[in-house]
Design a protein around this motif. Structure first.
Motif, mmCIF file in Angstrom:
data_model
loop_
_atom_site.group_PDB
_atom_site.id
_atom_site.type_symbol
_atom_site.label_atom_id
_atom_site.label_comp_id
_atom_site.label_asym_id
_atom_site.label_seq_id
_atom_site.Cartn_x
_atom_site.Cartn_y
_atom_site.Cartn_z
ATOM 1 N N LYS A 49 -39.764 -25.399 2.003
ATOM 2 C CA LYS A 49 -40.140 -26.057 3.249
ATOM 3 C C LYS A 49 -40.490 -27.528 2.996
ATOM 4 C CE LYS A 49 -41.816 -26.706 7.462
ATOM 5 N NZ LYS A 49 -40.908 -26.968 8.590
ATOM 6 N N ALA B 80 -40.263 -22.673 8.808
ATOM 7 C CA ALA B 80 -40.789 -21.944 7.657
ATOM 8 C C ALA B 80 -40.903 -20.452 7.964
ATOM 9 C CB ALA B 80 -42.148 -22.501 7.258
ATOM 10 N N LEU C 294 -33.240 -22.982 6.406
ATOM 11 C CA LEU C 294 -33.976 -24.174 6.833
ATOM 12 C C LEU C 294 -33.046 -25.275 7.322
ATOM 13 C CD1 LEU C 294 -36.578 -24.136 3.932
ATOM 14 C CD2 LEU C 294 -37.100 -23.824 6.357
#
Length: 416
Positions: free
Chosen positions: A252, A41, A35
């Protein structure tokens, strides 16, 4: 406390703590590295799925391998290979540059590490009944402490992982992961000196003709046992609904806010609750039926996860995660008890492997759905898409007569 008497169970618990801590660090480090580079995601789901897909096949094979090669040996080999797979991240970064540690590389290494982990976990779980017997512990007590230790590992792992990422960076954090697996190897190696029954190479008379024959024997045994069969389906469903929340949605949520420490706190809250719940089961088991404990856990999980789906303030999320961990804590000791008491000693590794592989089967499907859904529909809707079916599972479980078998006397004749 006698070293000879309590040594084996303490060594197994320490090994579980170290291997679990290594996995706990990886659990936060792998998605963070992804990330941090892409913010997607979907990419995080790909890496999480890569770390999940091998579990289905690997856990299935692991049980037969444990029975075929010996429990202590398989545990050490598994941890050694897991250590190499995570140490490869900083090695690649040092050799080819940090940019070489891309999504494809991380997915491959996550898959490699996941392929070896089940064998180590299965080996340690199948050695536990003999170690508990030598220490004079009941199986309920031993499984309670074992699962509490595993939850402690996931308190230490993510917490350390979040701090290490903030100070050393995601790549260098993997050195600590590798060191944890090495400590696990050291603990299990001592079992040879203490001569724990059932830890070494099994009797040739009890060996399957090959690993695949052992897998089929384990599958056949689980299928013929109604309580094991239904318990596997319940755990499969719960795992598929829960895993994306921990592996994708929370990473996320906090990566978007650049809050690695807060992600560590959430994962720690889950594990602290699990630690208290697992330890509490040693007391609860004296007063509550296993089925009652299981039903309360499933229903509470659905309610807590649905509340989390509203994405309340961090303190509320932490409390709810602690509740989720607390009610989930007793499930694993119950699960272990049923496997250990319903499977004869010679088949124990195969049955644990089969049950573990079935539990992982729904994970990839959940991750495939959760990643794209989070990118397109948003985190809140994705949380609801996972939590509402968990509520339904809790209600359905109320009407499953097979779960009454959780409190039946064990049918196996050669259980320790």
């Amino acid at each position: 406390m006698s070293t000879t008497k309590h040594g084996p169970v303490l060594l197994i618990l320490f090994a579980a703590l170290m291997a679990g801590a290594g996995n706990g660090i990886s659990m936060i480090a792998f998605p963070w590295l992804v990330l941090q580079r892409s913010g997607s995601a979907l990419d995080a789901s790909i890496v999480a799925m890569a770390g999940t897909l091998p579990l289905l096949v690997a856990t299935l094979i692991a049980g037969a391998a444990v029975d075929y090669l010996g429990r202590r040996r398989v545990s050490m080999i598994s941890d050694a290979l897991s250590a190499l797979s995570v140490a490869a991240v900083p090695v690649i970064a040092l050799t080819f540059g940090v940019d070489a540690v891309n999504v494809a590389v991380l997915a491959a290494l996550a898959a490699l590490g996941a392929f070896f982990d089940p064998a180590g976990m299965t080996a340690r779980e199948t050695m536990l009944p003999e170690a508990a017997g030598r220490a004079g512990w009941t199986l309920d007590h031993a499984n309670s402490v074992y699962e509490a230790t595993f939850n402690l590992a996931y308190i230490v792992g993510p917490g350390i992982g979040g701090l290490l990422i903030a100070t050393l960076g995601g790549v260098n954090t993997m050195w600590v992961t590798a060191a944890a697996f090495v400590l696990s190897i050291g603990a299990i190696s001592v079992l040879r000196v203490l001569k724990l029954e059932g830890a070494g190479r099994p009797d040739s008379d009890n060996l399957p003709s090959n690993v695949w024959a052992g897998v089929k024997e384990g599958l056949s045994f689980v299928w013929k046992s109604k309580v094991l069969r239904v318990l596997a389906v319940v755990d499969l469903t719960a795992t598929g609904l829960y895993m994306p929340m921990e592996s994708v949605l929370f990473p996320k949520y906090f990566t978007d806010r650049n809050q690695p420490a807060q992600l560590g706190w959430v994962l720690m809250a889950l594990s602290i609750g699990g630690l208290v719940g697992a330890l509490g089961y040693a007391v609860m088991s004296k007063y509550m039926k296993r089925r009652t404990t299981m039903l309360i856990a499933l229903l509470t999980l659905g309610i807590a996860m649905t509340t989390i789906a509203f994405l309340p303030p961090l303190p509320v999320i932490l409390v709810l995660c602690a509740v989720v961990g607390f009610v989930y804590g007793p499930i694993a000791p119950i699960y272990n008890y049923v496997m250990q008491t319903h499977a004869p000693q010679r088949l124990r590794g195969r049955v644990v492997g089969v049950m573990g592989s079935l539990a992982y089967a729904a994970g990839p499907l959940g991750l495939i759905i959760a990643g794209p859904l989070a990118d397109t529909a948003g985190l809140e809707k994705t949380f609801f898409a996972l939590s509402l079916p968990m509520l339904v599972l809790g209600v359905v479980a109320l009407f499953l007569p097979a779960l009454r078998g959780l409190d039946d006397p064990p049918p196996a004749k050669d259980v320790i």
